[in-house]
Motif scaffolding. Structure first.
Motif, short mmCIF file in Angstrom:
data_model
loop_
_atom_site.label_atom_id
_atom_site.label_comp_id
_atom_site.label_asym_id
_atom_site.label_seq_id
_atom_site.Cartn_x
_atom_site.Cartn_y
_atom_site.Cartn_z
N LEU A 199 2.56 7.06 -2.53
CA LEU A 199 3.15 6.20 -1.91
C LEU A 199 1.66 6.45 -0.67
CD1 LEU A 199 6.24 6.58 0.40
CD2 LEU A 199 5.43 4.74 -0.88
N THR A 200 0.88 7.77 -0.37
CA THR A 200 -0.40 7.97 0.20
C THR A 200 -1.18 7.02 -0.68
OG1 THR A 200 0.10 9.84 1.84
CG2 THR A 200 -1.76 9.38 1.94
N MET A 201 -1.91 8.06 -1.67
CA MET A 201 -2.86 7.58 -2.23
C MET A 201 -2.90 5.86 -3.14
SD MET A 201 -4.25 10.35 -2.97
CE MET A 201 -5.35 10.00 -4.17
N LYS A 202 -1.78 5.46 -3.55
CA LYS A 202 -1.89 3.86 -3.61
C LYS A 202 -2.25 3.45 -2.77
CE LYS A 202 1.27 4.54 -7.63
NZ LYS A 202 2.89 4.23 -8.56
N ASN A 203 -1.86 3.56 -1.31
CA ASN A 203 -1.77 3.02 0.14
C ASN A 203 -3.40 2.51 0.67
OD1 ASN A 203 -0.66 0.76 1.48
ND2 ASN A 203 -0.84 2.50 3.64
N TRP A 255 6.90 4.95 2.79
CA TRP A 255 7.74 4.02 1.99
C TRP A 255 7.42 2.71 2.75
CZ3 TRP A 255 12.33 1.29 1.64
CH2 TRP A 255 12.41 0.48 0.19
N TRP A 256 9.30 2.45 3.81
CA TRP A 256 8.88 1.41 4.78
C TRP A 256 7.47 0.62 4.51
CZ3 TRP A 256 8.28 -0.94 8.98
CH2 TRP A 256 9.02 -2.10 9.35
N MET A 257 6.99 1.27 5.76
CA MET A 257 6.18 0.81 5.92
C MET A 257 4.60 0.48 5.65
SD MET A 257 3.30 0.56 9.34
CE MET A 257 5.19 1.38 10.18
N ILE A 258 4.38 1.10 4.19
CA ILE A 258 3.58 0.51 3.24
C ILE A 258 4.54 -0.80 2.52
CG2 ILE A 258 2.77 1.15 0.88
CD1 ILE A 258 2.34 4.33 2.19
N ARG A 259 5.31 -0.44 1.89
CA ARG A 259 6.37 -2.05 1.32
C ARG A 259 5.88 -3.14 2.30
NH1 ARG A 259 10.16 -3.00 -2.10
NH2 ARG A 259 11.20 -5.36 -0.93
N ASN A 260 6.15 -3.49 3.61
CA ASN A 260 5.92 -4.10 4.44
C ASN A 260 4.72 -4.12 4.77
OD1 ASN A 260 8.90 -5.28 4.33
ND2 ASN A 260 9.19 -2.62 4.77
N ASN A 261 4.21 -3.60 5.17
CA ASN A 261 2.88 -3.57 5.95
C ASN A 261 1.14 -2.79 4.32
OD1 ASN A 261 0.69 -4.41 7.39
ND2 ASN A 261 1.58 -3.20 9.28
N PRO A 262 1.38 -2.57 3.72
CA PRO A 262 -0.02 -2.07 2.78
C PRO A 262 -0.62 -2.77 3.54
CG PRO A 262 0.51 -4.09 1.77
CD PRO A 262 1.43 -3.80 3.40
N THR A 263 -2.12 -1.13 3.18
CA THR A 263 -3.36 -1.28 4.20
C THR A 263 -4.32 -2.34 2.90
OG1 THR A 263 -3.60 1.28 4.39
CG2 THR A 263 -5.76 -0.08 3.79
N GLY A 265 -6.37 -4.51 0.57
CA GLY A 265 -7.51 -4.02 -0.86
C GLY A 265 -6.59 -3.13 -1.33
N SER A 266 -5.31 -2.03 -1.39
CA SER A 266 -4.35 -1.15 -1.86
C SER A 266 -4.09 -1.94 -3.37
CB SER A 266 -4.45 -0.14 -0.88
OG SER A 266 -2.78 -1.35 -0.82
N ASP A 267 -3.74 -1.01 -3.80
CA ASP A 267 -2.81 -0.61 -5.35
C ASP A 267 -1.59 -1.89 -4.11
OD1 ASP A 267 -4.20 -0.73 -6.56
OD2 ASP A 267 -3.66 1.62 -7.72
N ALA A 268 -1.18 -1.15 -2.92
CA ALA A 268 0.45 -1.10 -2.75
C ALA A 268 0.58 -2.87 -2.55
CB ALA A 268 0.60 -0.04 -1.20
N GLU A 269 -1.29 -2.98 -1.70
CA GLU A 269 -0.73 -4.17 -1.69
C GLU A 269 -0.75 -5.68 -2.87
OE1 GLU A 269 -3.80 -7.25 1.67
OE2 GLU A 269 -4.33 -6.79 0.28
N LYS A 270 -1.25 -4.90 -3.26
CA LYS A 270 -1.22 -6.13 -4.49
C LYS A 270 -0.07 -5.94 -5.45
CE LYS A 270 -5.69 -4.97 -6.20
NZ LYS A 270 -6.85 -4.42 -7.31
N VAL A 271 0.64 -4.65 -5.21
CA VAL A 271 2.55 -4.83 -5.48
C VAL A 271 3.19 -5.81 -4.47
CG1 VAL A 271 4.10 -3.86 -5.78
CG2 VAL A 271 1.87 -2.63 -6.29
N ARG A 272 2.68 -6.39 -3.40
CA ARG A 272 3.57 -6.89 -2.30
C ARG A 272 3.09 -7.73 -2.52
NH1 ARG A 272 2.85 -9.12 2.53
NH2 ARG A 272 4.26 -9.34 3.60
N HIS A 273 1.65 -8.50 -3.18
CA HIS A 273 1.86 -9.49 -3.47
C HIS A 273 2.47 -10.72 -4.70
CE1 HIS A 273 -1.90 -9.17 -0.64
NE2 HIS A 273 -1.03 -9.75 0.43
N GLU A 274 2.75 -9.51 -5.36
CA GLU A 274 3.04 -9.50 -6.94
C GLU A 274 5.07 -9.57 -6.75
OE1 GLU A 274 2.75 -6.70 -9.47
OE2 GLU A 274 0.34 -7.36 -9.85
N ARG A 275 5.75 -9.27 -5.70
CA ARG A 275 6.64 -8.88 -5.03
C ARG A 275 7.10 -10.41 -4.71
NH1 ARG A 275 6.92 -4.45 -3.13
NH2 ARG A 275 6.85 -5.55 -0.62
#
Length: 366
Positions: A199-203, A255-263, A265-275
């Motif tokens: 979670l933290t590293m991917k965000n 998990w909830w925060m990163i899923r709905n409001n990622p940083t 430019g992070s990998d978590a934001e790319k995953v959210r856009h793909e979802r």
């Protein structure tokens, strides 16, 4: 230390007793599981109360991530300089970067700082105060924080499975207790490792994956589980339950925060856009383009040349009058052009350039 933590111990016992009263309507009051769930309720209540601090921590962490490249630039600027003037200038520039982005290293530690007194208060309550108020203790018969003698006896003697109570630890308990506490410590290590790595590293944005802060994050992946392994065996089972519950809560909250409001430019934001685009595709909608829009430079309006007249009504004009007359004529010509071409000056510029090209071609043919 005991006098400082006594109010916290009192509050910890009082909250545990209130949850125990509620759970006793549906569970056995003298069951160790009832007391375990009372500690879980205490943990959840504490985490709910510090939610505003958690939101502040998230904002501070993101501000620190955004400010990271500028902070590293300041450090690189003064690298190798040890004179007092350079150190003072470096400190001032660093604080200026913090103020610019609204970042604060202390804000990211606020939830932990709030929980530490509660953690130590619970440790003392189960390790020292509860045995003292139980049968055979020096304070038996006294009520402390709602913990009556009857409740103190129940909390100290109610077992989980066969022989384990909430006050037992890995070092002082039976084989059963060692097995239970070992499983809890292993779960604590696993949850903390997943929270940091998955979670933290991917965000983190790419700029935050380099430098001292990123190295510290990588070190924490292994330091925190190691701390649990070293300190966990000496903790009462009830404290380990509190520790495990708060770790699981932190994992779910992150998990909830990163899923709905990622940083950004992070990998978590790319995953959210793909979802999001996968959901749109299932509904038959076109995918969204999340790439940042390019800022186009405005096309400069073609300048209008005005030939100044030196004479007006037989009188020679001064330089100031000629300049003012030329400005007025240019403004009138531009207003006339805009009225004839509402589409914009860029189109007029393109038309003008097209006319120039066509006239050049005609001259070449001749």
């Amino acid at each position: 230390m005991s006098k400082i933590l006594m109010p916290i111990e009192w509050a910890v016992f009082w909250i545990m007793v209130q949850f125990h009263k509620v759970l006793s309507f549906v569970m056995d009051p003298n069951s160790g599981w009832t007391w375990i769930l009372s500690i879980v309720g205490l943990t959840v209540l504490v985490r709910i109360l510090i939610l505003p601090l958690f939101a502040k921590q998230i904002r501070a962490s993101r501000a620190m991530q955004i400010a990271g490249p500028e902070l590293r630039a300041v450090q690189q600027k003064y690298k190798g300089k040890t004179d007092p003037e350079s150190r003072q200038a470096m400190t001032q520039e660093t604080m200026e970067v913090y103020r610019k982005h609204g970042a604060s290293p202390v804000s990211s530690c606020l939830p932990l700082l709030i929980q530490m007194p509660i953690f130590f208060g619970l440790f003392r309550a189960l390790f020292y105060t509860l045995p003292e108020h139980s049968p055979g203790g020096k304070s038996y018969g006294e009520t402390f924080g709602g913990m009556t003698p009857e409740l103190a006896k129940s909390a100290s003697t109610s077992t989980i499975f066969s022989h384990t109570t909430i006050a037992d630890s890995f070092l002082s308990g039976t084989i059963e207790t060692k097995l239970i506490t070992g499983i809890i410590i292993a779960l604590m290590c696993a949850v903390t490792f997943l929270t940091q790595k998955e979670l933290t590293m991917k965000n983190l944005p790419p700029s935050a994956l380099e430098g001292p802060a990123a190295n510290m994050q990588k070190i924490m992946l292994y330091v925190l589980p190691f701390i649990y392994i070293i300190t966990g065996p000496g903790m009462p089972l009830g404290v380990l339950i509190y520790w495990l519950t708060t770790n699981v809560w932190s994992f779910g909250q992150q998990w909830w925060m990163i899923r709905n409001n990622p940083t950004p430019g992070s990998d978590a934001e790319k995953v959210r856009h793909e979802r999001i685009n996968e959901k749109r595709a299932k509904k038959g909608l076109e995918p969204l383009d999340f790439r940042p829009a390019k800022v186009e430079k405005p096309v400069e309006e073609q300048q209008i040349r005005v030939q100044p007249k030196r004479y007006e009504k037989g009188r020679r004009l001064s330089d100031e009058e000629m300049l003012e007359r030329a400005r007025r004529q240019r403004a009138e010509a531009q207003a006339k052009r805009r009225a004839q071409n509402p589409g914009g000056s860029s189109a007029a510029g393109r038309k003008g350039s097209g006319k120039k090209k066509s006239s050049a071609k005609k001259r070449n043919r001749r």
